[in-house]
Design an enzyme around this catalytic site. Structure first.
Site, PDB file in Angstrom:
ATOM      1  CG  LEU A 237     -88.260 -15.002 103.455  1.00 42.59           C
ATOM      2  CD1 LEU A 237     -89.263 -16.067 103.872  1.00 42.59           C
ATOM      3  CD2 LEU A 237     -86.985 -15.650 102.929  1.00 42.59           C
ATOM      4  N   GLY A 238     -88.562 -10.820 100.811  1.00 44.72           N
ATOM      5  CA  GLY A 238     -89.168 -10.051  99.726  1.00 44.72           C
ATOM      6  C   GLY A 238     -90.675  -9.958  99.838  1.00 44.72           C
TER       7      GLY A 238
ATOM      8  CG  ASP B  63     -86.742  -8.044  97.152  1.00 40.86           C
ATOM      9  OD1 ASP B  63     -85.743  -8.731  96.894  1.00 40.86           O
ATOM     10  OD2 ASP B  63     -86.967  -7.553  98.274  1.00 40.86           O
TER      11      ASP B  63
ATOM     12  CB  SER C  72     -90.148 -12.669 106.413  1.00 39.18           C
ATOM     13  OG  SER C  72     -90.314 -12.341 105.040  1.00 39.18           O
TER      14      SER C  72
ATOM     15  CB  SER D 251     -92.546  -5.139 100.973  1.00 38.94           C
ATOM     16  OG  SER D 251     -91.250  -5.108 100.413  1.00 38.94           O
TER      17      SER D 251
END
Length: 314
Positions: free
Chosen positions: A107-108, A154, A105, A110
């Site tokens: 959006l971090g 992240d 995505s 993982s």
């Protein structure tokens, strides 16, 4: 007994890319980012046998005879890495994970997955890890154990939450400064920021490989150094509540980000962003490595409805 843990995903206002080695080793990196109300939530239950069952909603489940039989094979390796490193018990485990956003995505997600699962085992550990240690463990497991490319921001924001100014220098220097924004500024950000799903990224690893090569050859150094400068300016704009300046700086940061490597944007994304600016967007950028995923934009007052109608067309 059920144990639950969750970690937020994030957007990065500025500085993403300056946290990716080898740039911070030589020049130092800075990032302003924010956690968002999208999460990875993990639940753990002990079993009576020694089996390890891992299930991620929408992605399937796997069962192993014991923790000693866990192998990295591309299926839920992040969860396996945390179990291998943190779980010292003998009883089996049921681990269920729910993600608010699909994989890849930007959006971090993982990092949020790692931190969410780390949180489960930190809860039952005799010696608790602090936020820095949780973030560092997530970084080491993802980057070194599993060899996934990426920066350091992240893991930090997923561990700390909130809106932060983060500094990186060398292999182990990380300093987090929370930005204690006024309630008015936070309300304005929530009202005027719009998150847009552009579709799953297909080539983020390739983009990061190219960005790293460009640093090594000096091709993108000027863009990264200018991005550092803008990151400080965005921090100051947020602290002073000057959101018009914040939006314009986002626009500049996006133009610079596209110079880090090929594939961060494409003609379709550029046309879409141009159209949104015509409707009242001041600035915005792709979140994450690029090539798809999510974009966020900051719009003028009284324009959100027009922008959202345009977004519905994609």
């Amino acid at each position: 007994m059920l144990i639950k843990s969750r970690a937020p995903m994030r957007i990065s206002f500025a500085g993403g890319g300056t946290d990716v080695d080898p740039f911070p080793e030589e020049y130092g990196g800075v990032v302003v980012n924010a956690s968002i109300n999208k999460y990875v939530t993990s639940t753990l239950k002990f079993r009576r046998d020694q089996k390890i069952k891992i299930e991620i909603a929408g992605e399937g489940k796997i069962i192993y005879d014991s923790k000693d039989t866990l192998v990295y094979d591309g299926k839920f390796d992040a969860v396996k890495a945390v179990i291998k490193h943190m779980y010292k018990g003998e009883r089996g485990l049921d681990i269920y994970i729910y993600k608010d956003v699909e994989p890849r995505s930007g959006l971090g997600g993982s990092a949020a997955l790692f931190l969410s699962v780390i949180g489960l085992f930190n809860e039952i550990s005799a010696k608790k890890l602090d936020k820095y240690e949780c973030a560092e463990l997530a970084y080491q497991l993802e980057r070194n154990e599993l060899k996934n490319l990426g920066g350091r921001q992240d893991q930090i924001v997923c561990a700390f939450g909130g809106i932060n100014f983060i500094e990186f220098k060398g292999k182990d220097f990380v300093r987090v400064t929370p930005l204690n924004l006024s309630k008015e500024t936070i309300c304005e950000l929530e009202e005027r920021l719009i998150l847009i799903n552009l579709g799953a990224r297909r080539n983020s690893g390739t983009i990061l490989e190219q960005q790293i090569k460009n640093v090594e050859t000096g091709k993108n150094i000027d863009a990264l150094l200018e991005t550092k400068k803008i990151t400080y300016e965005i921090k100051d704009a947020l602290l002073s509540g000057d959101l018009e300046k914040f939006g314009k700086l986002l626009d500049k940061a996006w133009e610079l980000k596209k110079k880090f490597a090929e594939g961060i944007s494409n003609p379709d994304i550029d046309r879409f962003y141009k159209r949104l600016k015509e409707l009242g967007v001041i600035g915005g950028k792709i979140s994450g490595a690029g090539g798809g995923g999510h974009m966020f934009v900051f719009c003028k007052s009284f324009c959100r409805h027009k922008i959202e109608r345009e977004i519905e067309k994609i």
